[in-house]
Structure formats: structure tokens, C-alpha cells
Design a protein around this motif. Sequence first.
Motif, PDB file in Angstrom:
ATOM      1  N   VAL A   1       0.816  -1.220   0.000  1.00 41.61           N
ATOM      2  CA  VAL A   1       0.000   0.000   0.000  1.00 41.61           C
ATOM      3  C   VAL A   1       0.849   1.269   0.000  1.00 41.61           C
ATOM      4  O   VAL A   1       0.677   2.139  -0.857  1.00 41.61           O
ATOM      5  N   VAL A   2       1.772   1.361   0.937  1.00 43.65           N
ATOM      6  CA  VAL A   2       2.512   2.612   1.128  1.00 43.65           C
ATOM      7  C   VAL A   2       3.419   2.921  -0.058  1.00 43.65           C
ATOM      8  O   VAL A   2       3.418   4.046  -0.585  1.00 43.65           O
ATOM      9  N   ILE A   3       4.212   1.939  -0.493  1.00 45.71           N
ATOM     10  CA  ILE A   3       5.157   2.187  -1.585  1.00 45.71           C
ATOM     11  C   ILE A   3       4.448   2.568  -2.883  1.00 45.71           C
ATOM     12  O   ILE A   3       4.814   3.581  -3.515  1.00 45.71           O
ATOM     13  N   PRO A   4       3.433   1.818  -3.366  1.00 49.88           N
ATOM     14  CA  PRO A   4       2.732   2.261  -4.576  1.00 49.88           C
ATOM     15  C   PRO A   4       2.111   3.652  -4.437  1.00 49.88           C
ATOM     16  O   PRO A   4       2.140   4.452  -5.375  1.00 49.88           O
ATOM     17  N   THR A   5       1.565   3.946  -3.257  1.00 46.78           N
ATOM     18  CA  THR A   5       0.966   5.264  -3.043  1.00 46.78           C
ATOM     19  C   THR A   5       2.004   6.372  -3.126  1.00 46.78           C
ATOM     20  O   THR A   5       1.791   7.401  -3.786  1.00 46.78           O
ATOM     21  N   LEU A   6       3.153   6.176  -2.469  1.00 42.18           N
ATOM     22  CA  LEU A   6       4.219   7.185  -2.514  1.00 42.18           C
ATOM     23  C   LEU A   6       4.737   7.384  -3.932  1.00 42.18           C
ATOM     24  O   LEU A   6       4.988   8.524  -4.357  1.00 42.18           O
ATOM     25  N   LEU A   7       4.906   6.299  -4.677  1.00 43.02           N
ATOM     26  CA  LEU A   7       5.383   6.412  -6.054  1.00 43.02           C
ATOM     27  C   LEU A   7       4.390   7.188  -6.912  1.00 43.02           C
ATOM     28  O   LEU A   7       4.784   8.031  -7.727  1.00 43.02           O
ATOM     29  N   LEU A   8       3.120   6.908  -6.732  1.00 38.09           N
ATOM     30  CA  LEU A   8       2.097   7.604  -7.507  1.00 38.09           C
ATOM     31  C   LEU A   8       2.108   9.101  -7.216  1.00 38.09           C
ATOM     32  O   LEU A   8       2.100   9.932  -8.134  1.00 38.09           O
ATOM     33  N   VAL A   9       2.133   9.457  -5.930  1.00 38.37           N
ATOM     34  CA  VAL A   9       2.096  10.867  -5.544  1.00 38.37           C
ATOM     35  C   VAL A   9       3.378  11.583  -5.949  1.00 38.37           C
ATOM     36  O   VAL A   9       3.346  12.682  -6.522  1.00 38.37           O
ATOM     37  N   LEU A  10       4.537  10.953  -5.693  1.00 37.13           N
ATOM     38  CA  LEU A  10       5.820  11.596  -5.973  1.00 37.13           C
ATOM     39  C   LEU A  10       6.014  11.850  -7.461  1.00 37.13           C
ATOM     40  O   LEU A  10       6.291  12.984  -7.879  1.00 37.13           O
ATOM     41  N   PHE A  11       5.883  10.810  -8.280  1.00 33.19           N
ATOM     42  CA  PHE A  11       6.177  10.955  -9.705  1.00 33.19           C
ATOM     43  C   PHE A  11       5.074  11.716 -10.448  1.00 33.19           C
ATOM     44  O   PHE A  11       5.308  12.205 -11.554  1.00 33.19           O
ATOM     45  N   SER A  12       3.891  11.818  -9.856  1.00 29.30           N
ATOM     46  CA  SER A  12       2.841  12.634 -10.465  1.00 29.30           C
ATOM     47  C   SER A  12       3.033  14.110 -10.149  1.00 29.30           C
ATOM     48  O   SER A  12       2.590  14.983 -10.907  1.00 29.30           O
ATOM     49  N   SER A  13       3.692  14.389  -9.020  1.00 24.56           N
ATOM     50  CA  SER A  13       3.852  15.777  -8.573  1.00 24.56           C
ATOM     51  C   SER A  13       5.172  16.392  -8.994  1.00 24.56           C
ATOM     52  O   SER A  13       5.267  17.613  -9.151  1.00 24.56           O
ATOM     53  N   VAL A  14       6.200  15.556  -9.177  1.00 19.96           N
ATOM     54  CA  VAL A  14       7.536  16.053  -9.510  1.00 19.96           C
ATOM     55  C   VAL A  14       7.940  15.505 -10.874  1.00 19.96           C
ATOM     56  O   VAL A  14       7.809  14.308 -11.138  1.00 19.96           O
TER      57      VAL A  14
ATOM     58  N   ILE B   1      10.213  14.035 -12.753  1.00 15.56           N
ATOM     59  CA  ILE B   1      11.469  13.298 -12.674  1.00 15.56           C
ATOM     60  C   ILE B   1      11.677  12.440 -13.910  1.00 15.56           C
ATOM     61  O   ILE B   1      12.772  12.383 -14.472  1.00 15.56           O
ATOM     62  N   VAL B   2      10.616  11.766 -14.358  1.00 22.35           N
ATOM     63  CA  VAL B   2      10.695  10.869 -15.505  1.00 22.35           C
ATOM     64  C   VAL B   2       9.819  11.424 -16.621  1.00 22.35           C
ATOM     65  O   VAL B   2       8.703  11.893 -16.383  1.00 22.35           O
ATOM     66  N   ASP B   3      10.334  11.393 -17.849  1.00 24.26           N
ATOM     67  CA  ASP B   3       9.580  11.839 -19.016  1.00 24.26           C
ATOM     68  C   ASP B   3       8.535  10.785 -19.363  1.00 24.26           C
ATOM     69  O   ASP B   3       8.864   9.697 -19.845  1.00 24.26           O
ATOM     70  N   THR B   4       7.282  11.086 -19.098  1.00 23.55           N
ATOM     71  CA  THR B   4       6.203  10.133 -19.351  1.00 23.55           C
ATOM     72  C   THR B   4       5.457  10.435 -20.642  1.00 23.55           C
ATOM     73  O   THR B   4       4.385   9.878 -20.891  1.00 23.55           O
TER      74      THR B   4
ATOM     75  N   VAL C   1       0.145  11.749 -14.339  1.00 21.91           N
ATOM     76  CA  VAL C   1      -0.681  10.805 -13.592  1.00 21.91           C
ATOM     77  C   VAL C   1      -1.445   9.868 -14.526  1.00 21.91           C
ATOM     78  O   VAL C   1      -1.730   8.713 -14.169  1.00 21.91           O
ATOM     79  N   ASP C   2      -1.771  10.322 -15.736  1.00 22.30           N
ATOM     80  CA  ASP C   2      -2.472   9.458 -16.685  1.00 22.30           C
ATOM     81  C   ASP C   2      -1.598   8.289 -17.113  1.00 22.30           C
ATOM     82  O   ASP C   2      -2.100   7.194 -17.400  1.00 22.30           O
ATOM     83  N   PHE C   3      -0.285   8.519 -17.193  1.00 19.48           N
ATOM     84  CA  PHE C   3       0.656   7.443 -17.508  1.00 19.48           C
ATOM     85  C   PHE C   3       0.946   6.585 -16.283  1.00 19.48           C
ATOM     86  O   PHE C   3       1.032   5.359 -16.374  1.00 19.48           O
ATOM     87  N   LEU C   4       1.107   7.239 -15.139  1.00 18.62           N
ATOM     88  CA  LEU C   4       1.577   6.537 -13.942  1.00 18.62           C
ATOM     89  C   LEU C   4       0.506   5.690 -13.269  1.00 18.62           C
ATOM     90  O   LEU C   4       0.807   4.610 -12.742  1.00 18.62           O
ATOM     91  N   ALA C   5      -0.729   6.152 -13.238  1.00 15.48           N
ATOM     92  CA  ALA C   5      -1.775   5.442 -12.494  1.00 15.48           C
ATOM     93  C   ALA C   5      -1.948   3.988 -12.943  1.00 15.48           C
ATOM     94  O   ALA C   5      -1.983   3.082 -12.096  1.00 15.48           O
TER      95      ALA C   5
ATOM     96  N   ILE D   1       7.047   2.843 -14.069  1.00 12.04           N
ATOM     97  CA  ILE D   1       7.392   4.251 -13.930  1.00 12.04           C
ATOM     98  C   ILE D   1       8.092   4.779 -15.178  1.00 12.04           C
ATOM     99  O   ILE D   1       7.835   5.893 -15.640  1.00 12.04           O
ATOM    100  N   VAL D   2       8.981   3.956 -15.719  1.00 11.39           N
ATOM    101  CA  VAL D   2       9.760   4.340 -16.901  1.00 11.39           C
ATOM    102  C   VAL D   2       9.134   3.708 -18.141  1.00 11.39           C
ATOM    103  O   VAL D   2       8.956   2.487 -18.187  1.00 11.39           O
ATOM    104  N   PRO D   3       8.779   4.486 -19.172  1.00 10.73           N
ATOM    105  CA  PRO D   3       8.202   3.908 -20.392  1.00 10.73           C
ATOM    106  C   PRO D   3       9.138   2.890 -21.029  1.00 10.73           C
ATOM    107  O   PRO D   3      10.360   3.056 -21.026  1.00 10.73           O
ATOM    108  N   LEU D   4       8.576   1.833 -21.583  1.00 10.32           N
ATOM    109  CA  LEU D   4       9.393   0.779 -22.176  1.00 10.32           C
ATOM    110  C   LEU D   4      10.206   1.261 -23.367  1.00 10.32           C
ATOM    111  O   LEU D   4      11.263   0.701 -23.661  1.00 10.32           O
ATOM    112  N   ASP D   5       9.726   2.291 -24.057  1.00  9.22           N
ATOM    113  CA  ASP D   5      10.476   2.760 -25.233  1.00  9.22           C
ATOM    114  C   ASP D   5      11.801   3.416 -24.858  1.00  9.22           C
ATOM    115  O   ASP D   5      12.626   3.696 -25.722  1.00  9.22           O
TER     116      ASP D   5
END
Length: 257
Positions: A43-56, A58-61, A67-71, A195-199
Amino acid sequence: MTTASGTYAPKPGAAPLPRMIAAQAVLEAKMLLRNGEQLLLTVVIPTLLLVLFSSVDIVDTGKGKAVDFLAPGVLALAVMSTAFTGQAIATGFERRYGVLKRLAASPLPRWGLMTAKTASVLVTEVLQVILLTVIALALGWSPHGNPAAVLLLLVLGTAAFSGLGLLMAGTLKAEATLAAANLVFLLLLVGGGVIVPLDKFGSAGQHILGLLPISALSEGLRDVLQHGAGMPWGDLGILAVWAVVGLAAAGRFFRWE
């Protein structure tokens, strides 16, 4: 007590099989939800990853909101963390401490115990999906697509990861299962399209990584929820193969002692 004819009333014997499986599934779900370390992973780790990478950033999605890519990827990660990593570790230590040996001597058949464990995973995943969906919507997620396709992906993904988790727990020592399950979790988190696109891994890497169950699940969910695609038959096929192979191998090679 006994009746006048000397027979026992009520008649002794095992409960009906569906009732035994349901009772064991409830027990497994309660133990899973009471385990703080497993809740951290599931629960905690997926939630933190979702919030962190959606807000900052860091990764070109790609185009659109992050959030549309990450969720969809985080939903896939939640399935893997519960059905594979959490279940492998918990079952491995149950096997080490002799819990499974005792359960194997009960009226509940061994395949019934595996069914109960998979059912308990599904209960936990429902709670995960609800929580992550609410958080993603609060972050601006705009899901699309067919709910039936999403449900089928999640069920097949659960079956695939559950089979692989039980296979690992039933063939390796508990300590080895703990290390291997966490290592696989980290590797697939990075290289499974979560988190990171396969391409980003090049053409050859993309095709190879795309055959992994986490990639099939995350890409399938992304195609449906982000791009509004229909049934992702290719990804469903990959998950089905992993599910059949994993569950069959677990049933064949699982050692109860």
C-alpha cells in the motif's frame, strides 16, 4: 452428543469444500492486512510512487499529464506487490515454520489452500485499487476505456503473479525467497513499464521486456485507461500464458515441508 441409536448428532465430518476455502481465504486476508511490513510493500510504496512521480517531473512520461501514464502502472505494481512479492514472502515463512505442513494434514486439500491464498490476494487488491484510484483521481487522473477489460487484466495478472509467487515460496528457502522476491520487485519496478516507459530501453529491450507479466499488465492497463483501447488481446495472452505456466509449475513443484 449421541442420539438413541448411538450415532453422533450433528454428524461429524469436514465442512463443505467451498466453506472451507472461504474460511481459509478470510483468515489469510486478515493475516495479510495485519502485517505491517506487507502493508508497507503493498500500500505505502505504490501510493508514494504515484504521488511523488505525479507531482515532480522526474521521468519523461510523454505527452499529457504524468498521472495518466503513472496510475495504470502503479495499479499493476500493486497487483505484483500483493500477489507475487507479499504472498511469496509470507508463504515461504509459513512453510519454514511448519504452518503449511499442518494445514496440509487438514481436510482442506492442497489446491484448496492455494485457491484460498489467491482469493485473499484478490480481497486485498480490491482495497488497493480503490485507494489508489481515489488518490489518482485527486491528482487529476482521467481514466477511459472498458471496465471489463480492466477487470480481466487485473484477474489474469493476479493469477500470473500468484502462481509465480507460490512457485518461489514452495521451492526456495524462506530467506532466499525474501531476498529474491524483493530483488525481483525492484527490477520489475524499474524495467517493467511501471514508472519508466518501455520505449526508453530501445527497440530490442522493449520487445523483450514487453513479454514480462508486469509489462503486459501495466501496458495493457495503460492502453485501456489512458488511450481508451478495447480488449488488449496481446497483453491478455501474455498474462494468460504466465498464469497457466506459473500455477501449473507451483502445483507440480511446491514442497510443503
